[in-house]
Scaffold this active site. Structure first.
Site, PDB file in Angstrom:
ATOM      1  CG  ASP A  12      -2.047   0.826   1.162  1.00 17.04           C
ATOM      2  OD1 ASP A  12      -2.103   1.907   0.400  1.00 17.04           O
ATOM      3  OD2 ASP A  12      -3.059   0.768   1.950  1.00 17.04           O
ATOM      4  CB  CYS A  55      -6.701   3.092  -0.778  1.00 15.45           C
ATOM      5  SG  CYS A  55      -5.264   3.542   0.064  1.00 15.45           S
ATOM      6  CG  HIS A  72      -9.957   0.742   1.521  1.00 12.81           C
ATOM      7  ND1 HIS A  72      -8.809   1.765   1.707  1.00 12.81           N
ATOM      8  CD2 HIS A  72     -10.876   1.374   1.996  1.00 12.81           C
ATOM      9  CE1 HIS A  72      -9.281   2.958   2.111  1.00 12.81           C
ATOM     10  NE2 HIS A  72     -10.559   2.535   2.488  1.00 12.81           N
ATOM     11  CG  ASP A  75      -2.816   0.898  -2.859  1.00  9.81           C
ATOM     12  OD1 ASP A  75      -1.837   1.327  -2.890  1.00  9.81           O
ATOM     13  OD2 ASP A  75      -3.899   0.771  -1.973  1.00  9.81           O
TER      14      ASP A  75
END
Length: 447
Positions: free
Chosen positions: A12, A53, A103, A253
């Site tokens: 991430d 994200c 997410h 991402d």
């Protein structure tokens, strides 16, 4: 012969400039990633379709852009009706698993992700969204909250190794690591030792202060810590006799501005936010450094193509044949920020659409105004915005025309945020996420 397995190691907020094999001024060390890059497709042109994200993760899984998959901002749920990489692979007989951050399940963030909210994913151990990198928790089922002590990536890798040890057929596993996403100071102190503060340098587009050097040191430490977990996963595949028949993907991402251009986090067109790692290593993928770009939106159709399965998605392309031959990838890609929110909105980053190519970055604002144009070969740190330069008027017009063509190709009307959310039927969900997460700063839209 058993079809190839797929293991995706998804970090991430890992920006593409900070990879050891890339070279350049970055001091980051990623020995395990570097070995995968040396033996597979090491793609310097990895790009996020939307550098934030939820929208980016949905594009990765569906091969669609945000206006097509509907996740135009964080905390809006992915539709269970959409075909994903996981639904395609489970339909082809793969056992599917996801460990870590998802997410894509809407609010609240701290929860178990039920099967309907993770299309095609069978085994799941994680949290929809949490940034407790130390002494946190995850879920293995409804009401089954498991606490852990220590560093979250190490725990997640342990769960991944357990999954790998239990396979007797083709499988697809994603390990979704939170770091190097902030909080940056969550890297355990012993893992910071490789980056003494007095030796850290900062890029030329970033203010050079003691605070920034410390931030840079922590960020690189987190990347190296994640790289160590990549090494553990590869070692487990070797030990279990699975390595030779497994395609390994390492990506992220989106990137992290980390103070570049006076900005933080993501949602901007700058390279620090849009560039991501993209290394693909495994059967059918020779060692190569292909020219051109590969978007996260291309990953699902490309992996399916490498496996001999029909591609999914709309804007995403199957680049499998080009990876097999080491040939050039895409010439250009559409990127954007479909709906501005949270720290992007607070920093004045509105809605925009952009064109990225190997040699340029261009962005237009929602009101139709050219915003940024950089010659990325002559100006790799994007210090000289050519939009206001009369001598570059022709280049601006040409880039804007190319962007218009990409918008037409993708079916993106580039509506303002309020109309886009209304057209997608997401006004109620948007207002709920704003009220829950932003309080009196909520950007509410009239229904």
């Amino acid at each position: 012969m058993t079809p190839p397995n797929v293991v995706m190691l998804l970090a991430d907020q890992w920006r593409g400039q900070d990879q050891g094999w890339i070279g350049g001024p970055s001091q980051v060390r990623t020995p395990h990633l570097d070995r995968l890059a040396a033996g597979g497709a090491a793609i310097a042109g990895g790009r996020a379709s939307s550098p934030v994200c939820g929208p980016s993760r949905a594009s990765l899984l569906t091969g669609r852009l945000p206006h097509e998959h509907g996740v135009v901002a964080n905390d809006l749920p992915l539709s269970p009706r959409l075909e994903t990489l996981a639904t395609a692979l489970s339909g082809a007989g793969y056992r599917t698993g996801w460990i870590g951050k998802w997410h894509l399940a809407g609010l609240p963030r701290d929860k178990w992700v039920p099967p309907a909210a993770r299309p095609g994913i069978g085994h799941y151990a994680g949290v929809d969204c949490s940034h407790e990198h130390i002494d946190g928790h995850y879920y293995t089922g409804p009401g089954r909250r498991v606490g852990f002590t220590g560093y979250e990536p190490e725990v997640q890798t342990g769960l991944a190794v357990d999954f790998l040890a239990d396979q007797d057929g083709p499988f697809f596993l994603t390990v979704s690591y939170n770091p190097p996403h902030d909080p940056y100071d969550s890297v355990p102190v012993p893992l910071r030792a490789g980056y003494p503060a007095e030796r850290v340098t900062v890029p030329p587009n970033t203010p050079d202060t003691p605070e920034q050097r410390e931030l840079q040191r922590l960020y690189w430490s987190a990347i190296t810590a994640v790289d160590a977990q990549i090494g553990r996963v590869v070692a487990a595949l070797d030990r279990l006799g699975l390595r030779e028949n497994t395609i390994i993907v390492v990506t992220s991402d989106h990137g992290d501005l980390l103070g570049a251009h006076g900005l933080r986090a993501k949602q901007s067109p700058y390279a620090e936010a849009v560039r991501v790692p993209m290394v693909i290593n495994g059967p059918g993928v020779p060692a190569c450094r292909p020219a051109g770009l590969m978007g996260l939106v291309d990953l699902a159709p490309t992996l399916l193509g490498l496996l001999g399965l029909p591609p999914i998605g709309t804007y995403g392309r199957d680049l499998g044949d080009r990876l097999r031959s080491g040939g050039p990838l895409r010439r250009e890609l559409l990127t954007g920020n479909w709906v501005s929110f949270d720290n992007g909105y607070d920093q004045g980053i509105g809605e925009w659409r952009g064109l990225v190519a190997e040699d340029l970055t261009y962005a237009r604002t929602a009101d139709g105004r050219p915003w940024l144009l950089f010659d990325d070969r002559a100006d790799p740190w994007q210090l000289d915005n050519l939009v206001a330069d009369p001598a570059a008027a022709g280049q601006v017009a040409e880039a804007d025309a190319r962007l218009t063509a990409l918008l037409t190709e993708s079916g993106d009307a580039f509506w303002p945020a309020d109309r886009l959310l209304a057209e997608l039927g997401l006004v109620e969900e948007w207002n709920a996420r704003e009220s829950a997460l932003r309080g009196d700063r909520a950007r509410l839209i009239a229904s």
